[in-house]
Design an enzyme around this catalytic site. Structure first.
Site, PDB file in Angstrom:
ATOM      1  N   ASP A 242      -4.676  -6.231  -7.886  1.00 61.78           N
ATOM      2  CA  ASP A 242      -4.929  -5.576  -6.615  1.00 61.78           C
ATOM      3  C   ASP A 242      -5.200  -4.105  -6.941  1.00 61.78           C
ATOM      4  OD1 ASP A 242      -5.197  -5.186  -3.893  1.00 61.78           O
ATOM      5  OD2 ASP A 242      -3.251  -6.052  -3.376  1.00 61.78           O
TER       6      ASP A 242
ATOM      7  N   HIS B 153       0.835  -1.204   0.000  1.00 62.48           N
ATOM      8  CA  HIS B 153       0.000   0.000   0.000  1.00 62.48           C
ATOM      9  C   HIS B 153       0.873   1.258   0.000  1.00 62.48           C
ATOM     10  CE1 HIS B 153      -2.892  -2.953   1.583  1.00 62.48           C
ATOM     11  NE2 HIS B 153      -3.804  -2.193   1.016  1.00 62.48           N
TER      12      HIS B 153
END
Length: 334
Positions: free
Chosen positions: A251, A182
């Site tokens: 993702d 992230h």
């Protein structure tokens, strides 16, 4: 139809979203906590999305793993355990752990179906390692590949029994990452031989209808590009060594592991071999850019989509309270 899954800004569609989504025709949607207030509100939202596109099998997805990764939260919905809870039980009672994971998956499906959600971004099949990023941590089913595969299969089966499609993630394995994708790009230096352990759970569940990639560089296979953007990893590892022939999601492309604009990242992921781009944050300029840059979904993507959405039928009629009680009784085994 554009091969992209978009997020939504709130509890209902805005006028701008409605107009844009009608024109853009995205493949599906993803929901977050900001979209989840009550079963009734969620059902109205998901019904609205299906009516907008005239597609009863429209994929409406969510990350509802349990623990800290749960968009539908107490007190409105039950709390669900982490993957580590089933790993711990497996140490002393493997059959009980598998049954508990299956009941847990079916209970998850129960609350999702009630809200109109038909795809859950779980199970996570990443094999944990010592010192790995906390972004995986207790989400994992443990450090043993066979155990991860067994518990992942049980959760996937429970979701199926509850009428919801599961998604295996993060191919070809996120467990060895030492940093959070992230926030930055992880690089895994393990050899191809060492990485065989990471592939095993995905190989065992390669028949799953939908899978998701990892934003990680695996130097044994591609020294420059993360799996999501690597034709080599997608073709030779995910489609080849793992043998996965289902619908392949990225993702979230907003994660800092990937560089470039939203449209550039989406374009590169599809060119590398992903079927569908996941863009979660409902930022209209970014969504407009993505749609302007990516082609319509090709025939193979549509074929895999149809196969995935047709893979689950009617849910078994088991009360939620019964499923939760069974799971909790098993997790309490000594």
């Amino acid at each position: 139809m554009k091969p992209v899954i978009f997020g939504l800004s709130g509890l209902s569609l805005t006028d701008d979203e409605r107009a844009f989504f009608r024109e853009a025709e995205p493949l599906g949607y993803i929901l977050f906590k900001r979209n989840c207030e009550s079963p009734e509100q969620m059902r109205a939202l998901t019904d609205d999305l299906r009516a907008l596109h005239g597609r009863d099998d429209l994929p409406i997805t969510i990350d509802q793993e349990g623990g800290r990764v749960a968009r539908m939260q107490p007190p409105v919905w039950p709390a669900f355990p982490t993957g580590a809870a089933f790993d711990t039980l497996y140490e002393r009672a493997p059959i009980s752990a598998i049954e508990a994971a299956r009941a847990n998956g079916q209970a998850l499906a129960h609350i999702l179906r009630e809200a109109g959600v038909n795809v859950n971004l779980a199970p996570m099949l990443d094999v944990a390692v010592e010192g790995g990023t906390p972004a995986i941590g207790d989400r994992a089913f443990g450090r043993d590949p066979l155990r991860v595969a067994a518990l992942g299969r049980a959760l996937l089966d429970g979701l199926h029994r509850g009428g919801v499609i599961g998604v295996i993630k993060h191919m070809p394995g996120h467990g060895r990452a030492m940093v959070d994708s992230h926030l930055e790009l992880p690089r895994v230096k393990a050899s191809a031989a060492e990485l065989e352990a990471d592939l095993l759970p995905f190989q065992r569940l390669a028949s799953a209808p939908i899978g998701m990639t990892a934003h990680i560089v695996f130097e044994a296979w591609d020294t420059e590009l993360p799996a999501t953007l690597s034709p080599t990893v997608i073709r030779e590892v995910i489609r080849g060594r793992i043998g996965f022939d289902g619908l392949l999601f990225t993702d979230d492309i907003d994660m800092k592991a990937l560089s470039g604009t939203a449209g550039e990242k989406a374009e590169r992921a599809l060119a590398a071999g992903c079927d569908v781009v996941l863009d979660c944050w409902a930022r209209m300029p970014e969504m407009v850019e993505i749609v302007s840059r990516i082609p319509d979904a090709p025939a193979m993507c549509l074929e895999r989509l149809a196969r995935a959405m047709g893979s689950v039928g009617e849910a078994e009629d088991v009360p939620l309270a019964e499923l939760l009680a069974k799971r909790d009784a098993l997790l309490g085994v000594r």
